[in-house]
Design a protein around this motif. Structure first.
Motif, PDB file in Angstrom:
ATOM      1  N   ILE A 158       0.851  -1.199   0.000  1.00 59.75           N
ATOM      2  CA  ILE A 158       0.000   0.000   0.000  1.00 59.75           C
ATOM      3  C   ILE A 158       0.884   1.247   0.000  1.00 59.75           C
ATOM      4  O   ILE A 158       1.896   1.292   0.709  1.00 59.75           O
ATOM      5  CB  ILE A 158      -1.001   0.019   1.178  1.00 59.75           C
ATOM      6  CG1 ILE A 158      -0.309  -0.276   2.516  1.00 59.75           C
ATOM      7  CG2 ILE A 158      -2.152  -0.945   0.944  1.00 59.75           C
ATOM      8  CD1 ILE A 158      -1.190  -0.018   3.734  1.00 59.75           C
ATOM      9  N   GLY A 188      -3.353  -4.506   9.283  1.00 57.63           N
ATOM     10  CA  GLY A 188      -4.250  -5.566   8.813  1.00 57.63           C
ATOM     11  C   GLY A 188      -4.435  -6.644   9.866  1.00 57.63           C
ATOM     12  O   GLY A 188      -3.482  -7.352  10.211  1.00 57.63           O
ATOM     13  N   GLY A 190      -5.955  -9.411   9.531  1.00 57.15           N
ATOM     14  CA  GLY A 190      -6.403 -10.598   8.811  1.00 57.15           C
ATOM     15  C   GLY A 190      -5.635 -11.803   9.315  1.00 57.15           C
ATOM     16  O   GLY A 190      -5.025 -11.780  10.398  1.00 57.15           O
ATOM     17  N   GLU A 195      -1.547 -14.074  12.803  1.00 55.57           N
ATOM     18  CA  GLU A 195      -0.585 -15.161  13.040  1.00 55.57           C
ATOM     19  C   GLU A 195       0.805 -14.598  13.338  1.00 55.57           C
ATOM     20  O   GLU A 195       1.451 -14.986  14.319  1.00 55.57           O
ATOM     21  CB  GLU A 195      -0.541 -16.105  11.831  1.00 55.57           C
ATOM     22  CG  GLU A 195      -1.835 -16.914  11.692  1.00 55.57           C
ATOM     23  CD  GLU A 195      -1.817 -17.985  10.590  1.00 55.57           C
ATOM     24  OE1 GLU A 195      -2.788 -18.724  10.498  1.00 55.57           O
ATOM     25  OE2 GLU A 195      -0.827 -18.072   9.817  1.00 55.57           O
ATOM     26  N   LEU A 210      -3.353  -2.522  13.487  1.00 48.26           N
ATOM     27  CA  LEU A 210      -4.223  -1.470  12.965  1.00 48.26           C
ATOM     28  C   LEU A 210      -5.089  -2.058  11.856  1.00 48.26           C
ATOM     29  O   LEU A 210      -4.569  -2.534  10.841  1.00 48.26           O
ATOM     30  CB  LEU A 210      -3.369  -0.323  12.419  1.00 48.26           C
ATOM     31  CG  LEU A 210      -2.427   0.316  13.451  1.00 48.26           C
ATOM     32  CD1 LEU A 210      -1.457   1.277  12.774  1.00 48.26           C
ATOM     33  CD2 LEU A 210      -3.220   1.030  14.544  1.00 48.26           C
ATOM     34  N   ARG A 244      -7.574   3.173   9.755  1.00 51.96           N
ATOM     35  CA  ARG A 244      -7.025   3.070   8.398  1.00 51.96           C
ATOM     36  C   ARG A 244      -5.688   3.801   8.316  1.00 51.96           C
ATOM     37  O   ARG A 244      -5.604   4.998   8.615  1.00 51.96           O
ATOM     38  CB  ARG A 244      -8.015   3.653   7.376  1.00 51.96           C
ATOM     39  CG  ARG A 244      -7.503   3.654   5.942  1.00 51.96           C
ATOM     40  CD  ARG A 244      -8.589   3.998   4.958  1.00 51.96           C
ATOM     41  NE  ARG A 244      -9.602   2.963   4.890  1.00 51.96           N
ATOM     42  CZ  ARG A 244      -9.479   1.836   4.201  1.00 51.96           C
ATOM     43  NH1 ARG A 244      -8.371   1.602   3.509  1.00 51.96           N
ATOM     44  NH2 ARG A 244     -10.440   0.942   4.188  1.00 51.96           N
ATOM     45  N   ALA A 276       0.250  -6.404   6.222  1.00 52.22           N
ATOM     46  CA  ALA A 276      -0.475  -7.668   5.939  1.00 52.22           C
ATOM     47  C   ALA A 276      -1.906  -7.318   5.549  1.00 52.22           C
ATOM     48  O   ALA A 276      -2.848  -7.587   6.280  1.00 52.22           O
ATOM     49  CB  ALA A 276      -0.443  -8.572   7.167  1.00 52.22           C
ATOM     50  N   MET A 325      -8.018 -17.730  -0.976  1.00 51.12           N
ATOM     51  CA  MET A 325      -6.586 -17.983  -1.213  1.00 51.12           C
ATOM     52  C   MET A 325      -6.087 -18.944  -0.141  1.00 51.12           C
ATOM     53  O   MET A 325      -5.500 -18.525   0.866  1.00 51.12           O
ATOM     54  CB  MET A 325      -5.815 -16.677  -1.177  1.00 51.12           C
ATOM     55  CG  MET A 325      -6.022 -15.837  -2.413  1.00 51.12           C
ATOM     56  SD  MET A 325      -4.931 -14.420  -2.398  1.00 51.12           S
ATOM     57  CE  MET A 325      -5.234 -13.724  -4.012  1.00 51.12           C
ATOM     58  N   LEU A 326      -6.373 -20.213  -0.333  1.00 45.79           N
ATOM     59  CA  LEU A 326      -5.998 -21.233   0.643  1.00 45.79           C
ATOM     60  C   LEU A 326      -5.279 -22.363  -0.063  1.00 45.79           C
ATOM     61  O   LEU A 326      -5.715 -22.808  -1.144  1.00 45.79           O
ATOM     62  CB  LEU A 326      -7.256 -21.777   1.339  1.00 45.79           C
ATOM     63  CG  LEU A 326      -8.056 -20.771   2.175  1.00 45.79           C
ATOM     64  CD1 LEU A 326      -9.388 -21.358   2.604  1.00 45.79           C
ATOM     65  CD2 LEU A 326      -7.242 -20.338   3.394  1.00 45.79           C
TER      66      LEU A 326
HETATM   67  N1  LIG Z   1      -3.939 -19.863   7.938  1.00 44.07           N
HETATM   68  C1  LIG Z   1      -4.208 -19.617   6.657  1.00 44.07           C
HETATM   69  O1  LIG Z   1      -5.000 -20.296   6.034  1.00 44.07           O
HETATM   70  C2  LIG Z   1      -3.556 -18.451   5.971  1.00 44.07           C
HETATM   71  C3  LIG Z   1      -2.400 -17.899   6.498  1.00 44.07           C
HETATM   72  C4  LIG Z   1      -1.846 -16.811   5.854  1.00 44.07           C
HETATM   73  C5  LIG Z   1      -2.446 -16.297   4.717  1.00 44.07           C
HETATM   74  N2  LIG Z   1      -3.570 -16.854   4.222  1.00 44.07           N
HETATM   75  C6  LIG Z   1      -4.245 -16.254   3.066  1.00 44.07           C
HETATM   76  O2  LIG Z   1      -3.453 -15.239   2.488  1.00 44.07           O
HETATM   77  C7  LIG Z   1      -4.259 -14.145   2.112  1.00 44.07           C
HETATM   78  C8  LIG Z   1      -3.679 -12.851   2.605  1.00 44.07           C
HETATM   79  O3  LIG Z   1      -3.747 -12.756   4.038  1.00 44.07           O
HETATM   80  P1  LIG Z   1      -3.827 -11.337   4.735  1.00 44.07           P
HETATM   81  O4  LIG Z   1      -3.913 -11.549   6.191  1.00 44.07           O
HETATM   82  O5  LIG Z   1      -2.739 -10.462   4.207  1.00 44.07           O
HETATM   83  O6  LIG Z   1      -5.168 -10.710   4.142  1.00 44.07           O
HETATM   84  P2  LIG Z   1      -6.644 -10.616   4.726  1.00 44.07           P
HETATM   85  O7  LIG Z   1      -7.489 -10.208   3.590  1.00 44.07           O
HETATM   86  O8  LIG Z   1      -6.992 -11.828   5.521  1.00 44.07           O
HETATM   87  O9  LIG Z   1      -6.566  -9.394   5.779  1.00 44.07           O
HETATM   88  C9  LIG Z   1      -6.086  -8.113   5.446  1.00 44.07           C
HETATM   89  C10 LIG Z   1      -6.697  -7.085   6.383  1.00 44.07           C
HETATM   90  O10 LIG Z   1      -6.057  -5.821   6.166  1.00 44.07           O
HETATM   91  C11 LIG Z   1      -7.000  -4.775   6.322  1.00 44.07           C
HETATM   92  N3  LIG Z   1      -6.504  -3.568   5.653  1.00 44.07           N
HETATM   93  C12 LIG Z   1      -6.381  -3.325   4.323  1.00 44.07           C
HETATM   94  N4  LIG Z   1      -5.861  -2.087   4.097  1.00 44.07           N
HETATM   95  C13 LIG Z   1      -5.653  -1.519   5.319  1.00 44.07           C
HETATM   96  C14 LIG Z   1      -5.130  -0.240   5.761  1.00 44.07           C
HETATM   97  N5  LIG Z   1      -4.702   0.714   4.903  1.00 44.07           N
HETATM   98  N6  LIG Z   1      -5.049   0.003   7.098  1.00 44.07           N
HETATM   99  C15 LIG Z   1      -5.463  -0.936   7.983  1.00 44.07           C
HETATM  100  N7  LIG Z   1      -5.958  -2.146   7.613  1.00 44.07           N
HETATM  101  C16 LIG Z   1      -6.051  -2.446   6.300  1.00 44.07           C
HETATM  102  C17 LIG Z   1      -8.251  -5.383   5.691  1.00 44.07           C
HETATM  103  O11 LIG Z   1      -9.411  -4.725   6.137  1.00 44.07           O
HETATM  104  C18 LIG Z   1      -8.184  -6.853   6.146  1.00 44.07           C
HETATM  105  O12 LIG Z   1      -8.891  -7.086   7.333  1.00 44.07           O
HETATM  106  C19 LIG Z   1      -5.658 -14.381   2.638  1.00 44.07           C
HETATM  107  O13 LIG Z   1      -6.504 -14.703   1.570  1.00 44.07           O
HETATM  108  C20 LIG Z   1      -5.491 -15.543   3.569  1.00 44.07           C
HETATM  109  O14 LIG Z   1      -6.620 -16.395   3.554  1.00 44.07           O
HETATM  110  C21 LIG Z   1      -4.139 -17.916   4.837  1.00 44.07           C
END
Ligand SMILES: NC(=O)c1ccc[n+]([C@@H]2O[C@H](COP(=O)([O-])OP(=O)(O)OC[C@H]3O[C@@H](n4cnc5c(N)ncnc54)[C@H](O)[C@@H]3O)[C@@H](O)[C@H]2O)c1
Length: 480
Positions: A158, A188, A190, A195, A210, A244, A276, A325-326
């Motif tokens: 970003i 992020g 997510g 993790e 954040l 954000r 992330a 994306m799994l």
């Molecule tokens: N255990 C697992 O199965 C596993 C592990 C790692 C990754 N993955 C996959 O990899 C992919 C990527 O994972 P990820 O965690 O990066 O993405 P994610 O989409 O799970 O989460 C990203 C988060 O970042 C937030 N975000 C975006 N822009 C932002 C900003 N400017 N400021 C603050 N927050 C912001 C979003 O709202 C979102 O909640 C996912 O599809 C995930 O399923 C899976």
């Protein structure tokens, strides 16, 4: 080297290498191209998952969990350890060895199955031809009856937080910190943010996450998300939702991040920042203009439900196509496509794909959440069971969380399950099996579960759907 194959797979991650092995097992002459070079400069197969994703992150999660247990939980059992310390270099070395074993394992499986490993870059040309450029720069054209694209995804960057050597890193950089950051920022909340935030938080970093969205874990059952936020906060993670990120400034070894929340602009200073914020499909340099393969509006390769692209005989699987994306979704698509190329009628059930977040406690789910059913106006029953009432969880001093099962109110068929708690990823798999067989909650309730086991929480949650749980009070039946 033969210049013609039955199948050429571009990409050797969990989508591509699995597809290649299955194709070879089915008697198809198969080559798999991958350009990954590891940090020792060696060409390796296994893609993001094995090299810098699922596997190394789990290695670090396991080490940090053990460290935290030794630090904080052993005394509960009457075990005293003296001073517990962690050697980060050893932790990273163990992680690297696991990655090495697994990537070497893929190479061995290729040999055993007769898959031709091609180390270098593949580009799809028209007419199912692939231009292959090896790492020395030599190029040749390979023909194939079928091509499978499995080029995966890369982290989204970003503009407010561009990666900066040693300070602002993505998920790959966050696996390589040589010391525990004092203050770690994560953009992020997510899967990756939680993790990796957990890894370094357990080892002693002060972690601030954040998250732009107002709802924490908005795709997860919101009862589970609420419990997760409570538990992660108790563990010391400072999770700020509705925050954000709008900018960052690196000053030497520190970074100051500015973000906007409902109260206005704020800032925080960290010594490491992990970005992330999601991943995007990776197709750079992959497709010749006349390849016949199209991308959708979000940059994914456009495919039908069987993973066939717009060019007949060219398939695409894994993170580079629609869907979650799994790694396990990617691998199953690989098997489906291999079977279809071999003339079988394989298909995939996209409705029953489990998701797991490997925090502690783990979070896992499959099928519909209660929130989705409610929003769709469906009529359903819910059964929940807390680990606090499970004997095995008590014995292990691991009682946070619960199992939640949702079932159709009329047919009792299980529509989904969400688990937060010990071994949630394995527990939810039991419901995956049940759902694949179209089971009702009563079916699962009638099965015999070993005692004492963590799985009994699944049994009790299934019983609770019909108010028949034994080890908790059930809802009062509705008055007629
Ligand atoms: N255990 C697992 O199965 C596993 C592990 C790692 C990754 N993955 C996959 O990899 C992919 C990527 O994972 P990820 O965690 O990066 O993405 P994610 O989409 O799970 O989460 C990203 C988060 O970042 C937030 N975000 C975006 N822009 C932002 C900003 N400017 N400021 C603050 N927050 C912001 C979003 O709202 C979102 O909640 C996912 O599809 C995930 O399923 C899976």
């Amino acid at each position: 080297m033969s210049k013609k194959f039955d199948v050429v797979v571009i990409g050797g991650g969990p989508a591509g290498y699995v597809a290649a092995i299955r194709c070879a097992q089915l008697g198809l002459e198969t080559a798999c191209i991958d350009k990954w070079i590891n940090k020792e400069g060696k060409a390796v197969f296994g893609g993001t998952c094995l090299n810098v994703g699922c596997i190394p992150s789990k290695a670090l999660l396991d080490t940090s969990h053990k460290y935290e247990e030794a630090h904080e939980k052993f005394s509960l059992h009457g075990i005293s350890t003296g001073e517990v310390s962690i050697n980060i270099a050893d932790m990273l070395k163990r992680k690297d060895q696991i990655v090495k074993n697994l990537t070497m394992g893929v190479a061995t499986l290729f040999k055993a199955n007769g898959v031709k490993a091609l180390e270098g870059t593949g580009k799809l040309l028209a007419g199912k031809k692939v231009e292959f450029t090896n790492h020395a720069g030599a190029t040749e054209t390979i023909e194939a009856d079928n091509v499978i694209i499995a080029t995966g995804s890369v982290p989204v960057n970003i503009p407010p937080a561009p990666l900066t050597e040693g300070v602002i890193v993505d998920s790959t950089g966050a696996l390589e910190f040589t010391e525990v950051p004092k203050r770690l920022g994560v953009i992020g909340a997510g899967v990756i943010g939680l993790e990796l935030g957990s890894v370094w938080g357990r080892l002693g970093a002060e972690v601030v996450v954040l998250e732009a969205q107002d709802n924490f874990l908005h795709l997860v059952d919101q009862t589970v998300a609420k419990e997760a936020k409570k538990l992660f906060t108790k563990q010391g993670m400072d999770i700020r939702v509705g925050a954000r990120v709008t900018g960052s400034e690196v000053n030497g070894k520190e970074v100051t991040v500015t973000y906007q929340d409902s109260e206005g602009e704020k800032s925080e200073t960290f010594d490491k920042l992990i970005v992330a914020v999601g991943r995007r499909p990776y197709t750079e340099g992959l497709l010749a203009g006349d390849s016949g393969v199209n991308l959708d509006e979000r940059g994914f390769i456009h495919v039908d439900e069987t993973c066939m692209s717009d060019a007949p005989g060219v398939w695409a699987i894994g993170d580079v196509v629609r869907g979650p994306m799994l790694a396990h979704k990617a691998s199953e698509e690989g098997v489906m496509v291999a079977e279809r190329i071999a003339g079988h009628k394989a298909q995939m059930n996209y409705d029953v794909i489990p998701s797991v977040i490997y925090t502690h406690p783990e979070i896992a789910w499959v099928g519909k959440t209660e929130d989705e059913l409610k929003a769709a106006g469906e009529s359903y029953n819910v059964g929940m069971f807390p680990f606090a009432a499970n004997g095995r969880a008590m014995a292990a001093a691991d009682t946070d969380g619960f199992v939640k099962i949702v079932a159709d109110a009329e047919t009792d068929r299980i529509l989904g399950a969400s688990v937060i708690g010990p071994n949630a990823g394995d527990l939810v798999q039991q419901i995956v099996v049940a759902m694949e067989f179209g089971s009702t909650a009563e079916d699962v309730g009638m099965m015999v579960f070993a005692h004492p086991s963590i799985s009994e929480a699944v049994h009790e949650a299934a019983l609770a759907v019909n108010n028949a749980a034994i080890h908790k009070a059930n809802r009062k039946p509705k008055k007629k």
